[in-house]
Write an enzyme that holds these catalytic residues in place. Sequence first.
Site, short mmCIF file in Angstrom:
data_model
loop_
_atom_site.label_atom_id
_atom_site.label_comp_id
_atom_site.label_asym_id
_atom_site.label_seq_id
_atom_site.Cartn_x
_atom_site.Cartn_y
_atom_site.Cartn_z
N GLY A 1 0.81 -1.29 0.13
CA GLY A 1 0.08 -0.13 -0.19
C GLY A 1 0.77 1.37 0.01
N GLU B 1 4.00 4.00 6.28
CA GLU B 1 2.80 3.24 6.16
C GLU B 1 1.68 3.80 5.32
OE1 GLU B 1 1.27 0.64 6.08
OE2 GLU B 1 0.48 -0.38 7.92
N ASP B 2 0.92 3.22 4.67
CA ASP B 2 -0.45 3.88 3.91
C ASP B 2 -1.61 4.29 4.85
OD1 ASP B 2 -1.03 1.30 4.54
OD2 ASP B 2 -1.66 0.91 2.39
N ASP C 1 -4.81 1.80 10.99
CA ASP C 1 -6.32 1.50 10.93
C ASP C 1 -6.37 0.82 12.57
OD1 ASP C 1 -8.89 0.76 10.42
OD2 ASP C 1 -8.46 -1.12 9.74
N VAL D 1 -11.26 3.08 2.44
CA VAL D 1 -10.66 3.78 1.09
C VAL D 1 -9.65 3.24 0.16
CG1 VAL D 1 -10.56 6.24 2.60
CG2 VAL D 1 -8.63 4.69 2.62
P1 IMP Z 1 -4.02 -2.25 10.82
O1 IMP Z 1 -3.16 -3.26 11.33
O2 IMP Z 1 -5.49 -2.57 11.25
O3 IMP Z 1 -3.66 -0.55 11.36
O4 IMP Z 1 -4.07 -2.10 9.27
C1 IMP Z 1 -3.25 -1.49 8.52
C2 IMP Z 1 -3.22 -2.05 6.88
O5 IMP Z 1 -4.61 -2.35 6.88
C3 IMP Z 1 -3.16 -0.85 6.29
O6 IMP Z 1 -1.46 -0.69 5.94
C4 IMP Z 1 -3.68 -1.05 4.72
O7 IMP Z 1 -2.90 -1.81 4.05
C5 IMP Z 1 -5.02 -1.89 5.38
N1 IMP Z 1 -6.19 -1.08 5.40
C6 IMP Z 1 -6.48 -0.35 6.54
N2 IMP Z 1 -7.59 0.36 6.27
C7 IMP Z 1 -7.85 0.36 4.90
C8 IMP Z 1 -8.81 0.73 3.93
O8 IMP Z 1 -9.42 1.82 4.15
N3 IMP Z 1 -8.71 0.35 2.88
C9 IMP Z 1 -7.58 -0.41 2.14
N4 IMP Z 1 -6.89 -0.90 2.99
C10 IMP Z 1 -6.84 -0.63 4.38
MG MG Z 2 -0.62 -1.70 4.49
#
Ligand code: IMP
Ligand code: MG
Length: 177
Positions: free
Chosen positions: A45, A100-101, A104, A154
């Site tokens: 991402g 990081e993109d 979340d 998104v």
């Molecule tokens: P986390 O471990 O839940 O913080 O997730 C992080 C990863 O989930 C990010 O690096 C994204 O690749 C993916 N992600 C989280 N939200 C979205 C979204 O809205 N669209 C697409 N990918 C997402």
């Molecule tokens: Mg990611």
Amino acid sequence: MSQPYVIDELISAKAIAARIEELCREIKKTYSDTEKLVVVGLLRGSFVFIADLVRELDMNVEVDFLETSSYGDSMVSSREVRILKDLRGEIEGHDVLVVEDIVDTGHTLSHVLKLLQSRNPRKLETIALLDKPSRRETDIRATWTGFEIPDEFVVGYGIDYAQRNRNLPFIGCVRFT
Ligand code: IMP
Ligand code: MG
């Protein structure tokens, strides 16, 4: 086949570019005494973001990548983070910036930071293009954040839904029709 959806623009390409300029001014201040900055992109991402970011950083940079297990084709986090591809280079004693993109739930970033910290970098900071603070399940925040966004799924600017839409130049929300 996924359900049909439309994409509504949330952040324009112009707004992203302007924010990256601002962020890079701050990053350069933080790393002003740095000989070489190792910029670590989390695949996949962050690939567009990292490309724009490093071109705005007029300093000595090295680029490396790390890939963690992702959402797969789903919209929810598995919460279990595995390393699929590790860095090529050593980071011990180096100044590192993790890119990081989206943050979340925060599980990915917190796992990656623990791993990289254990390798004893000199400095370890993080930048996330997007942050969804309302979804956080861990106590983590990137050093720099591009934009805080609401709890929307998104795509665009490197970010996918089931591997699609990474090539959109802007960030948009997925709306099922
Ligand atoms: P986390 O471990 O839940 O913080 O997730 C992080 C990863 O989930 C990010 O690096 C994204 O690749 C993916 N992600 C989280 N939200 C979205 C979204 O809205 N669209 C697409 N990918 C997402
Ligand atoms: Mg990611």
